[in-house]
Design a protein around this motif. Structure first.
Motif, PDB file in Angstrom:
ATOM      1  N   ILE A   1       0.829  -1.205   0.000  1.00 35.23           N
ATOM      2  CA  ILE A   1       0.000   0.000   0.000  1.00 35.23           C
ATOM      3  C   ILE A   1       0.865   1.257   0.000  1.00 35.23           C
ATOM      4  N   VAL A   2       1.901   1.265   0.812  1.00 36.10           N
ATOM      5  CA  VAL A   2       2.779   2.433   0.898  1.00 36.10           C
ATOM      6  C   VAL A   2       3.649   2.563  -0.350  1.00 36.10           C
ATOM      7  N   ASN A   3       4.302   1.490  -0.754  1.00 35.48           N
ATOM      8  CA  ASN A   3       5.253   1.560  -1.873  1.00 35.48           C
ATOM      9  C   ASN A   3       4.590   1.750  -3.239  1.00 35.48           C
ATOM     10  N   LYS A   4       3.373   1.260  -3.402  1.00 35.39           N
ATOM     11  CA  LYS A   4       2.684   1.373  -4.696  1.00 35.39           C
ATOM     12  C   LYS A   4       1.672   2.516  -4.714  1.00 35.39           C
ATOM     13  N   HIS A   5       1.524   3.201  -3.581  1.00 38.67           N
ATOM     14  CA  HIS A   5       0.607   4.355  -3.478  1.00 38.67           C
ATOM     15  C   HIS A   5      -0.814   3.953  -3.885  1.00 38.67           C
ATOM     16  N   ILE A   6      -1.310   2.890  -3.272  1.00 35.46           N
ATOM     17  CA  ILE A   6      -2.655   2.402  -3.574  1.00 35.46           C
ATOM     18  C   ILE A   6      -3.525   2.490  -2.335  1.00 35.46           C
ATOM     19  N   HIS A   7      -4.838   2.413  -2.525  1.00 35.43           N
ATOM     20  CA  HIS A   7      -5.775   2.530  -1.414  1.00 35.43           C
ATOM     21  C   HIS A   7      -6.425   1.205  -1.051  1.00 35.43           C
ATOM     22  N   ARG A   8      -6.441   0.282  -2.012  1.00 36.37           N
ATOM     23  CA  ARG A   8      -7.079  -1.008  -1.749  1.00 36.37           C
ATOM     24  C   ARG A   8      -6.232  -2.119  -2.327  1.00 36.37           C
ATOM     25  N   LEU A   9      -6.285  -3.251  -1.652  1.00 37.02           N
ATOM     26  CA  LEU A   9      -5.502  -4.415  -2.033  1.00 37.02           C
ATOM     27  C   LEU A   9      -6.448  -5.604  -2.070  1.00 37.02           C
ATOM     28  N   PHE A  10      -6.439  -6.317  -3.172  1.00 40.35           N
ATOM     29  CA  PHE A  10      -7.358  -7.447  -3.323  1.00 40.35           C
ATOM     30  C   PHE A  10      -6.705  -8.720  -2.796  1.00 40.35           C
ATOM     31  N   ILE A  11      -7.521  -9.510  -2.128  1.00 44.74           N
ATOM     32  CA  ILE A  11      -7.035 -10.713  -1.470  1.00 44.74           C
ATOM     33  C   ILE A  11      -7.546 -11.932  -2.232  1.00 44.74           C
ATOM     34  N   THR A  12      -6.626 -12.847  -2.505  1.00 45.81           N
ATOM     35  CA  THR A  12      -6.973 -14.038  -3.278  1.00 45.81           C
ATOM     36  C   THR A  12      -6.656 -15.307  -2.499  1.00 45.81           C
ATOM     37  N   ASP A  13      -7.342 -16.351  -2.872  1.00 43.41           N
ATOM     38  CA  ASP A  13      -7.079 -17.686  -2.333  1.00 43.41           C
ATOM     39  C   ASP A  13      -7.059 -18.621  -3.536  1.00 43.41           C
ATOM     40  N   ASN A  14      -5.896 -19.168  -3.826  1.00 42.10           N
ATOM     41  CA  ASN A  14      -5.721 -19.996  -5.024  1.00 42.10           C
ATOM     42  C   ASN A  14      -6.155 -19.260  -6.284  1.00 42.10           C
ATOM     43  N   GLY A  15      -5.823 -17.957  -6.351  1.00 45.37           N
ATOM     44  CA  GLY A  15      -6.114 -17.166  -7.539  1.00 45.37           C
ATOM     45  C   GLY A  15      -7.522 -16.608  -7.617  1.00 45.37           C
ATOM     46  N   GLN A  16      -8.406 -16.988  -6.706  1.00 44.29           N
ATOM     47  CA  GLN A  16      -9.784 -16.495  -6.708  1.00 44.29           C
ATOM     48  C   GLN A  16      -9.927 -15.332  -5.726  1.00 44.29           C
ATOM     49  N   LEU A  17     -10.622 -14.298  -6.151  1.00 46.79           N
ATOM     50  CA  LEU A  17     -10.855 -13.126  -5.316  1.00 46.79           C
ATOM     51  C   LEU A  17     -11.731 -13.506  -4.126  1.00 46.79           C
ATOM     52  N   VAL A  18     -11.225 -13.245  -2.905  1.00 43.12           N
ATOM     53  CA  VAL A  18     -11.989 -13.595  -1.705  1.00 43.12           C
ATOM     54  C   VAL A  18     -12.192 -12.428  -0.752  1.00 43.12           C
ATOM     55  N   GLY A  19     -11.522 -11.299  -1.025  1.00 38.73           N
ATOM     56  CA  GLY A  19     -11.677 -10.174  -0.121  1.00 38.73           C
ATOM     57  C   GLY A  19     -10.914  -8.955  -0.578  1.00 38.73           C
ATOM     58  N   VAL A  20     -11.041  -7.912   0.228  1.00 38.95           N
ATOM     59  CA  VAL A  20     -10.332  -6.664  -0.031  1.00 38.95           C
ATOM     60  C   VAL A  20      -9.907  -6.090   1.314  1.00 38.95           C
ATOM     61  N   VAL A  21      -8.754  -5.469   1.328  1.00 37.61           N
ATOM     62  CA  VAL A  21      -8.297  -4.764   2.517  1.00 37.61           C
ATOM     63  C   VAL A  21      -7.831  -3.382   2.074  1.00 37.61           C
ATOM     64  N   THR A  22      -8.175  -2.393   2.874  1.00 35.99           N
ATOM     65  CA  THR A  22      -7.806  -1.020   2.555  1.00 35.99           C
ATOM     66  C   THR A  22      -6.863  -0.479   3.622  1.00 35.99           C
ATOM     67  N   ALA A  23      -6.222   0.621   3.308  1.00 34.88           N
ATOM     68  CA  ALA A  23      -5.360   1.281   4.282  1.00 34.88           C
ATOM     69  C   ALA A  23      -6.182   1.631   5.525  1.00 34.88           C
ATOM     70  N   ARG A  24      -7.420   2.014   5.311  1.00 34.78           N
ATOM     71  CA  ARG A  24      -8.302   2.364   6.419  1.00 34.78           C
ATOM     72  C   ARG A  24      -8.562   1.153   7.334  1.00 34.78           C
ATOM     73  N   ASP A  25      -8.722  -0.036   6.745  1.00 33.25           N
ATOM     74  CA  ASP A  25      -8.911  -1.244   7.548  1.00 33.25           C
ATOM     75  C   ASP A  25      -7.728  -1.471   8.483  1.00 33.25           C
ATOM     76  N   ILE A  26      -6.541  -1.252   7.954  1.00 35.43           N
ATOM     77  CA  ILE A  26      -5.323  -1.444   8.766  1.00 35.43           C
ATOM     78  C   ILE A  26      -5.256  -0.404   9.873  1.00 35.43           C
ATOM     79  N   LEU A  27      -5.561   0.842   9.542  1.00 33.79           N
ATOM     80  CA  LEU A  27      -5.536   1.900  10.562  1.00 33.79           C
ATOM     81  C   LEU A  27      -6.561   1.652  11.663  1.00 33.79           C
ATOM     82  N   HIS A  28      -7.727   1.165  11.298  1.00 29.00           N
ATOM     83  CA  HIS A  28      -8.765   0.865  12.301  1.00 29.00           C
ATOM     84  C   HIS A  28      -8.290  -0.215  13.272  1.00 29.00           C
ATOM     85  N   LYS A  29      -7.485  -1.138  12.816  1.00 29.60           N
ATOM     86  CA  LYS A  29      -6.979  -2.208  13.681  1.00 29.60           C
ATOM     87  C   LYS A  29      -5.994  -1.647  14.704  1.00 29.60           C
ATOM     88  N   LEU A  30      -5.360  -0.552  14.332  1.00 27.74           N
ATOM     89  CA  LEU A  30      -4.328   0.040  15.209  1.00 27.74           C
ATOM     90  C   LEU A  30      -4.909   0.932  16.300  1.00 27.74           C
TER      91      LEU A  30
END
Length: 165
Positions: free
Chosen positions: A135-164
């Motif tokens: 997220i930091v190095n590529k200057h992106i806001h959302r990152l897609f999560i895959t399981d065996n190549g299939q889209l299963v979720g999304v995580v955003t910078a905001r999701d990470i900040l909320h955890k902190l």
């Protein structure tokens, strides 16, 4: 919190612990107009773009829609639209038809035409630190999560900040 406290808070977490499993997707053939309405209806700012076979082929955002709607189509883009409507062996469109395409571009152009084809994703078992780095190095806001190549979720910078906090 200090930098090391942040790292400690994230240590041992996998992306699966933070991701949203509900991912709203758009199809690459959707018109820009339909795409804009979809973003408004769902209150989201971006979505992954999938092909007819559910392959993840890009990402599109509200910014892409705004940039598209506030500019004039180039001659090259009009030629592509013309080929789309006339087919590879069809003739040329007349001035009236071209004017119509310009006026109704948001109904005729597709998500595929305005999306970013580069998609950043991580495996569902990846550590959160990998997500932070991307997220930091590529200057992106959302990152897609895959399981065996299939889209299963999304995580955003905001999701990470909320955890902190």
């Amino acid at each position: 919190m200090t930098g090391s406290s942040f790292q400690e808070a994230l240590l041992g977490l996998a992306i699966a612990d933070l991701m949203s499993p509900k991912v709203l997707t758009v199809y690459e053939g959707w018109s820009v107009k339909r795409l804009a309405g979809f973003f408004v209806k769902h209150g989201i700012s971006g979505a992954p773009v999938i092909a007819a076979d559910d392959e993840l082929v890009g990402v599109v955002t509200q910014s892409d829609v705004v940039r598209f709607e506030t500019r004039t189509l180039t001659d090259d883009e009009l030629e592509k639209l013309s080929q789309f409507y006339c087919g590879p062996f069809g003739g040329k469109l007349g001035d009236k038809d071209i004017r119509h395409l310009r006026e109704r571009a948001n109904e005729n152009c597709t998500a595929n035409a305005i999306m970013t084809p580069e998609v950043f994703s991580l495996d569902v078992n990846a550590p959160v630190s990998d997500a932070c780095e991307l997220i930091v190095n590529k200057h992106i806001h959302r990152l897609f999560i895959t399981d065996n190549g299939q889209l299963v979720g999304v995580v955003t910078a905001r999701d990470i900040l909320h955890k902190l906090i």
